[in-house]
Scaffold this motif. Structure first.
Motif, PDB file in Angstrom:
ATOM      1  N   ASN A   1      23.703 -96.900  47.775  1.00 14.33           N
ATOM      2  CA  ASN A   1      24.610 -96.632  48.874  1.00 14.33           C
ATOM      3  C   ASN A   1      25.892 -97.376  48.542  1.00 14.33           C
ATOM      4  OD1 ASN A   1      22.825 -95.100  50.645  1.00 14.33           O
ATOM      5  ND2 ASN A   1      21.692 -97.008  50.826  1.00 14.33           N
TER       6      ASN A   1
ATOM      7  N   GLY B   1      16.897 -94.667  60.669  1.00 15.94           N
ATOM      8  CA  GLY B   1      17.957 -95.374  59.946  1.00 15.94           C
ATOM      9  C   GLY B   1      17.571 -96.802  59.617  1.00 15.94           C
TER      10      GLY B   1
ATOM     11  N   GLY C   1      24.224-101.761  54.431  1.00 18.64           N
ATOM     12  CA  GLY C   1      23.177-101.090  55.190  1.00 18.64           C
ATOM     13  C   GLY C   1      23.269-101.473  56.658  1.00 18.64           C
ATOM     14  N   ASP C   2      22.692-100.656  57.486  1.00 19.76           N
ATOM     15  CA  ASP C   2      22.556-100.951  58.903  1.00 19.76           C
ATOM     16  C   ASP C   2      21.082-100.730  59.225  1.00 19.76           C
ATOM     17  OD1 ASP C   2      22.620-101.141  61.630  1.00 19.76           O
ATOM     18  OD2 ASP C   2      24.441 -99.953  61.868  1.00 19.76           O
ATOM     19  N   PRO C   3      20.278-101.748  59.461  1.00 17.72           N
ATOM     20  CA  PRO C   3      20.603-103.100  59.928  1.00 17.72           C
ATOM     21  C   PRO C   3      20.655-104.205  58.868  1.00 17.72           C
ATOM     22  CG  PRO C   3      18.260-102.751  60.223  1.00 17.72           C
ATOM     23  CD  PRO C   3      18.808-101.509  59.559  1.00 17.72           C
ATOM     24  N   GLU C   4      20.724-103.867  57.573  1.00 13.70           N
ATOM     25  CA  GLU C   4      20.741-104.955  56.575  1.00 13.70           C
ATOM     26  C   GLU C   4      21.983-105.836  56.711  1.00 13.70           C
ATOM     27  OE1 GLU C   4      20.058-101.832  56.090  1.00 13.70           O
ATOM     28  OE2 GLU C   4      18.465-101.536  54.619  1.00 13.70           O
TER      29      GLU C   4
ATOM     30  N   ASP D   1      14.024-103.633  54.523  1.00 17.34           N
ATOM     31  CA  ASP D   1      14.109-103.055  55.859  1.00 17.34           C
ATOM     32  C   ASP D   1      12.824-102.325  56.193  1.00 17.34           C
ATOM     33  OD1 ASP D   1      14.318-100.726  54.409  1.00 17.34           O
ATOM     34  OD2 ASP D   1      16.001 -99.931  55.541  1.00 17.34           O
TER      35      ASP D   1
ATOM     36  N   TYR E   1      25.081-101.082  47.166  1.00 16.41           N
ATOM     37  CA  TYR E   1      23.814-101.413  47.815  1.00 16.41           C
ATOM     38  C   TYR E   1      22.766-100.638  47.033  1.00 16.41           C
ATOM     39  CZ  TYR E   1      20.598-100.061  51.798  1.00 16.41           C
ATOM     40  OH  TYR E   1      19.553 -99.733  52.608  1.00 16.41           O
TER      41      TYR E   1
ATOM     42  N   ARG F   1      28.091 -98.798  50.674  1.00 19.22           N
ATOM     43  CA  ARG F   1      28.501 -99.485  51.904  1.00 19.22           C
ATOM     44  C   ARG F   1      27.380-100.452  52.253  1.00 19.22           C
ATOM     45  NH1 ARG F   1      24.380 -97.549  54.665  1.00 19.22           N
ATOM     46  NH2 ARG F   1      23.549 -95.644  53.816  1.00 19.22           N
TER      47      ARG F   1
HETATM   48  N1  GLY Z   1      19.163 -99.080  56.623  1.00 17.74           N
HETATM   49  C1  GLY Z   1      19.408 -98.135  55.631  1.00 17.74           C
HETATM   50  C2  GLY Z   1      20.817 -97.762  55.432  1.00 17.74           C
HETATM   51  O1  GLY Z   1      21.733 -98.292  56.020  1.00 17.74           O
HETATM   52  O2  GLY Z   1      21.049 -96.861  54.632  1.00 17.74           O
END
Ligand code: GLY
Ligand code: AMP
Length: 429
Positions: free
Chosen positions: A284, A225, A288-291, A211, A268, A286
Motif C-alpha cells: 500500500n 478494513g 494503514g487504518d487502523p495501523e 492487524d 506499507y 499510504r
Molecule cells: N488496515 C488495512 C489497510 O489500511 O489497508
C-alpha cells in the motif's frame, strides 16, 4: 509550519494528533476531518480527490506541507498537482502509487527486481483464468487488479470458489478495478505489516504492526478494513526486517527510480512470514487504518519531523527515536459492518474519556450534530492504548472502548490474541 492533512478517518485523526504535538506545527487543517479531529484542528470541506481544488485551497491557506492520508487522492494525481505548484507533499506521485493501485504492476516490479512474492499470472478472460485454476488447483488467490477498497481479494480454498470469484470479478462486481485479474499462488504463514518512509532515495523503517482483518472474534467472518491492530509485530524479528529491507524494499525503490518514478511517502508492505523468511503479499502506498493509530501513538510528535523529511528528500538526515513500548487499537464499528449499517445513531460517554500520551479515543467516522456525536459510517472509533507491554496497552485501549455508551456499536474483544491469548480463552477481554 502550516499543515494540511487530507482524509477524515481514524488514520487521519492519529496523524493530526501526533503532528499537533510538534511545536513546529502552527496551523493544522484537515479535509474533510471528523468530529474528533475538529477538537484539535480546523476541518475544511473540499473535494480531496480534485487536484485543482486541493491546490487552490493549499494556496489560499498558505499551507507549507500537505500530508495525504488515503489512496484515492494519490490515484487521482493530487500529489502531482501539489508538487507542480511547489508544495511539499507527503505521498507518492500517481505513477508511483501504482504500487497500490495495480496488483499486476507491483508483480511486474517484483519480477524485475527479484523481490520474493507469490507466483502469479494476469487474465482478462474468464476462460483462460479458469484453465489456469484447473492446471494449478486450490488453494489459489483471485484478485481484482485495480483498487477495490480492500474488497477485491478472494483466498479460494476450492477450485469452485476460485471459478466463482473469477466470474464475479471479471463479471463486473468491482467495476473497472476487476477488468483484469491476477491469480496468485497461495502463501501460508503469518502476516505482518512493515512501514517504511521513503524520499525517492533513502528508506527509513518506522515500525511494524499486525492487524485483524476479520469482523469476528477468533479472526472469523468476513474481511473488513481492519478491526484492530497492534505494534510492534513480534513475528517481524530484526533478522527478518533486514531480509525485507535487502530483498524487497530497497530493490523495489531502486526499480521505481530506474523507471523514473521514484517513490516518496510511506511504503506499507504486507508480508507473509514462514520459515523465518518474508515474502511480499502486497504494497500500500499510504499508512494503514487502523495501523496508523498504533504507529502514531508510538512515534508521537517526531512523526511530523519524519514525514516532513520524507516530503523534502531529507530522510538521510533524520533518525527515529525508538521507545521500547507497545500500542494496541480496538475499532468500534456500527452493527452490521462490514455490511450495511445504520448511520446517525448517538454515541455517548466520549466527553469524559481520559486523553494522555498513552490513551486516546481516535474518531474514524463521527459527525457532530448540535453538541451530540453521531456515528457516520462503518468504522466509527478507534480506542488506542500504549504501554510498556502489549497487555498494558490492551488494558488501556479496552478501558476506553468499554467506557463508551453506544448500543448500536460493537467491537472485537480479542485484539492481539495471537500475542496475548495463548493462555486465555478466545473472546475474553
Ligand atoms: N488496515 C488495512 C489497510 O489500511 O489497508
Ligand atoms: P491484499 O488486498 O492483497 O492484501 O489481500 C488481502 C488479504 O488476502 C491479505 O491480507 C492476505 O490475508 C490474503 N492474501 C492475499 N494474497 C495472498 C496470497 N498470495 N496467499 C495467501 N493469502 C493471500
Amino acid at each position: 509550519m502550516n499543515i494540511l492533512i487530507l482524509g477524515g478517518g481514524g488514520r487521519e485523526h492519529a496523524l493530526a494528533w501526533a503532528i499537533r504535538q510538534n511545536p513546529k506545527c502552527d496551523r493544522l487543517i484537515v479535509a474533510p476531518g471528523n468530529a474528533g479531529i475538529a477538537g484539535i484542528a480546523r476541518c475544511a470541506s473540499i473535494d480531496i480527490c480534485s487536484p485543482g481544488d486541493v491546490t487552490e485551497f493549499a494556496e489560499a491557506n498558505a499551507v507549507d506541507l500537505v500530508v495525504i492520508g488515503p489512496e484515492a487522492p494519490l490515484a487521482a494525481g493530487v500529489s502531482d498537482a501539489l508538487r507542480e505548484a511547489g508544495f511539499a507533499v507527503f505521498g507518492p506521485s500517481r505513477a508511483a502509487a501504482m504500487l497500490e493501485a495495480s496488483k499486476s504492476f507491483t508483480k511486474e516490479v517484483c519480477d524485475a527486481c527479484g523481490a520474493p512474492t507469490a507466483a502469479w499470472a494476469r487474465f482478462t478472460e474468464a476462460e483462460s483464468a479458469r484453465a489456469h485454476v484447473a492446471a494449478h488447483g486450490a488453494p489459489i488467490v483471485v484478485k481484482a487488479d485495480g483498487l477495490a477498497a480492500g474488497k477485491g481479494v478472494t483466498v479460494a480454498m476450492t477450485e469452485a470458489e476460485a471459478v466463482a470469484a473469477i466470474d464475479d470479478t471479471l463479471g463486473g462486481s468491482f467495476g473497472a478495478a476487476g477488468a483484469s485479474i491476477v491469480l496468485e499462488e497461495f502463501m501460508a504463514g503469518e502476516e505482518a505489516s512493515f512501514f517504511v518512509l521513503c524520499d525517492g532515495e533513502t528508506a527509513l523503517p518506522i515500525g511494524t504492526a499486525q492487524d485483524h482483518k476479520r469482523v469476528g472474534e477468533g479472526d472469523s467472518g468476513p474481511n473488513t478494513g481492519g478491526m484492530g491492530a497492534y505494534s510492534p509485530a513480534p513475528v517481524l524479528t530484526p533478522a527478518i526486517e533486514r531480509q525485507v529491507m535487502a530483498e524487497i524494499i530497497r530493490p523495489t525503490l531502486a526499480e521505481m527510480s530506474r523507471r523514473s518514478t521514484p517513490f516518496q511517502g510511506v511504503l506499507y508492505a504486507g508480508l507473509m512470514i514462514a520459515d523465518g523468511r518474508a515474502r511480499l503479499v502486497e504494497y500500500n502506498t499510504r499508512f494503514g487504518d487502523p495501523e496508523a493509530q498504533v504507529l502514531m501513538m508510538r512515534l508521537g510528535a517526531q512523526a511530523l519531523d519524519l514525514i516532513h523529511a520524507s516530503a523534502e528528500g531529507r530522510l538521510a538526515e533524520v533518525a527515529v527515536q525508538w521507545a521500547d513500548d507497545h500500542a494496541l487499537t480496538v475499532v468500534l464499528a456500527a452493527r452490521g459492518y462490514p455490511g450495511a449499517v445504520e448511520k446517525g445513531t448517538e454515541i455517548r460517554g466520549l466527553d469524559g474519556l481520559p486523553e494522555t500520551s498513552s490513551e486516546v479515543m481516535f474518531h474514524a467516522g463521527t459527525v457532530e450534530d448540535g453538541g451530540r456525536i453521531l456515528a457516520g459510517g462503518g468504522r466509527v472509533l478507534a480506542a488506542t492504548g500504549r504501554g510498556a507491554t502489549l497487555a498494558e496497552a490492551g488494558r488501556r485501549a479496552y478501558a476506553l472502548a468499554e467506557a463508551v455508551d453506544w448500543p448500536e456499536g460493537f467491537f472485537r474483544r480479542d485484539i492481539g490474541w495471537r500475542q496475548l491469548a495463548p493462555h486465555r480463552t478466545k473472546g475474553e477481554t
